[in-house]
Scaffold this active site. Structure first.
Site, PDB file in Angstrom:
ATOM      1  N   ALA A 244      22.351   0.329  46.733  1.00 44.37           N
ATOM      2  CA  ALA A 244      22.055  -1.105  46.776  1.00 44.37           C
ATOM      3  C   ALA A 244      20.621  -1.267  47.246  1.00 44.37           C
ATOM      4  O   ALA A 244      20.004  -0.326  47.756  1.00 44.37           O
ATOM      5  CB  ALA A 244      22.993  -1.812  47.745  1.00 44.37           C
ATOM      6  N   LYS A 245      20.088  -2.451  47.081  1.00 45.73           N
ATOM      7  CA  LYS A 245      18.780  -2.775  47.666  1.00 45.73           C
ATOM      8  C   LYS A 245      18.735  -4.278  47.858  1.00 45.73           C
ATOM      9  O   LYS A 245      19.354  -5.030  47.110  1.00 45.73           O
ATOM     10  CB  LYS A 245      17.668  -2.351  46.697  1.00 45.73           C
ATOM     11  CG  LYS A 245      16.323  -2.220  47.349  1.00 45.73           C
ATOM     12  CD  LYS A 245      16.306  -0.972  48.204  1.00 45.73           C
ATOM     13  CE  LYS A 245      14.959  -0.434  48.457  1.00 45.73           C
ATOM     14  NZ  LYS A 245      15.050   0.983  48.845  1.00 45.73           N
TER      15      LYS A 245
END
Ligand code: GLU
Length: 421
Positions: free
Chosen positions: A110-111
């Site tokens: 994720a980011k």
């Protein structure tokens, strides 16, 4: 380099997708599965109202992209920058999936990011942005869902606010809800140094291959944030010869070696490395083209492109930053025989010790720094050799080898789990 100039070559997501497509094709991945894995699972866009110190109300745009949960909860940093775009966060989220798979830790990628200029915000404003951002994505994060960590312009304090906001909503303290926290709040010893240390550990392995010695390896580091400053410090302590360092304000060079502890003190006192005694000034971009053996870009993405890759003199490129090289530059570097330790391997030390932190928080039992560093070394060395041997066997460069290894591991899990209908 401006955002427009960067995006002219390939955007971060396009860069990721270009490499992904090559690797997936070489693996013979099923077309449907390949399309599925190129696309993130979920993209969250939030518009967060924040009361500013001057009494006005401002709205900030933020993102959290969750690419994959095939191997475990999502994991990845949150960055604060005026240049944040959804495309960038999407590309970096996918890279986190591959990074976690390369080092074989049980996370997906994720980011997150908020479009803001942290250098123009007060501590109170940053805290309110962080808390409201966390509150807006609350339903989608947590130790079993998605665990944020520091990234560009965020730090231990930011993680303490995220952990506290999450905990206030849960009505009890959940230390495993973020990593990269201060040690006294469930952080891990060695986490702060982990990305830079991991870069050095992979560089050490490359040196063994080349039969090079640290003392005669001339190093240039671009970036003096968490990754670059720690890498420079640890490599200097280990005997490498650091001859150039740059941050956003510019660079400094001394072919006889730079006094790195002195540079740390100078930066602390002056907020810049510019003007450090006994060095020659140099531009932050020009420094990439200077004569050296090992180049460590640790600043931002897309700094090595088709325009300057042929001017890179280093024989060893250790990617401390995420996505510092564009795919057209990859080909140029490969043709010129540069040995590239790709970002998803070189800078994976950070997320690896984040994993250790998450494990320690969940067990409530904390390791010594020696245990952290020893386990990190085992993972970095094993992963380096897995990637390089895979590349040798399949006659692909290290980057494509790392992607192939990672995609294969993620695809294997998806096939085992099956597609829920
Ligand atoms: N932001 C770091 C990275 O890009 C660390 C992520 C993490 O620890 O979850 O790898």
């Amino acid at each position: 380099m401006s955002v427009e100039e960067k995006t002219k070559e390939l955007s971060v997501y396009e860069s990721m997708a270009a490499r992904y497509d090559v690797a997936a094709r070489k693996l013979g991945l099923d077309e449907g599965l390949s399309n599925y894995l190129r696309t993130p699972n979920r993209e969250i866009i939030v518009h967060i109202p924040v009361s500013m110190d001057d009494g006005t109300l401002r709205v900030f745009d933020g993102y959290r992209v969750q690419h994959s949960i095939a191997r475990g909860p999502c994991k990845g940093g949150v960055r604060y920058s005026p240049d944040v775009t959804l495309d960038e966060i999407r590309g970096l989220a996918a890279e986190m999936t591959w990074k976690c798979a390369v080092v074989n830790i049980p996370f997906g990628g994720a980011k997150g990011g908020v479009i803001c200029d942290p250098f123009k915000l007060s501590t109170g404003e940053l805290e309110r942005i962080t808390r409201r951002y966390t509150a807006e994505i609350f339903d989608y994060i947590g130790p079993e869902r998605d665990v944020p960590a520091p990234d560009m312009n965020t730090n231990e304090q930011t993680m303490a606010w995220i952990m506290d906001t999450y905990s206030m909503h849960m009505r009890h303290t959940v230390t495993a809800s973020a990593t990269g926290k201060p040690y006294s709040l469930g952080g891990s010893l060695g986490r702060r140094e982990a990305t830079g240390r991991g870069c050095m550990m992979t560089a050490d392995e490359a040196l063994k291959r080349f039969r090079w010695h640290r003392e005669s390896t001339r190093v240039i580091v671009q970036g003096f944030g968490n990754v670059g400053s720690q890498a420079a410090r640890l490599m200097h302590e280990a005997g490498y010869k650091i001859i150039g360092v740059a941050d956003i304000s510019g660079g400094v060079m001394n072919t006889n070696g730079i006094d790195i502890p002195g540079l740390w003190k100078y930066k602390e006192a002056n907020k810049t490395i510019k003007g450090f005694p006994n060095t020659e000034p140099i531009g932050a971009q020009e420094i990439l083209e200077q004569d050296c053996d090992l180049l460590l870009p640790a600043a931002t993405e897309s700094v090595i492109t088709s325009k300057n890759a042929h001017k890179v003199k280093a024989k060893l490129l250790v990617e401390g930053a995420n996505s510092p090289t564009t795919p057209p530059a990859d080909d140029i570097l490969f043709d010129r025989g540069v040995f590239v330790i790709p970002d998803i391997l070189a800078n994976a030390g950070g997320v690896t010790v984040s994993y250790f932190e998450w494990v320690q928080d969940r067990q409530g039992y904390f390791w010594t720094e020696a245990m952290v560093n020893e386990r990190l070394k085992h993972i970095m060395v094993t992963s380096f050799n897995a990637v390089v041997n895979f590349g040798d066997k399949h006659k692909v460069n290290n980057r494509i080898a790392a992607y192939m290894l990672a995609i294969d591991r993620v695809a294997f899990c998806i096939n085992l789990r099956g597609i829920y209908a």
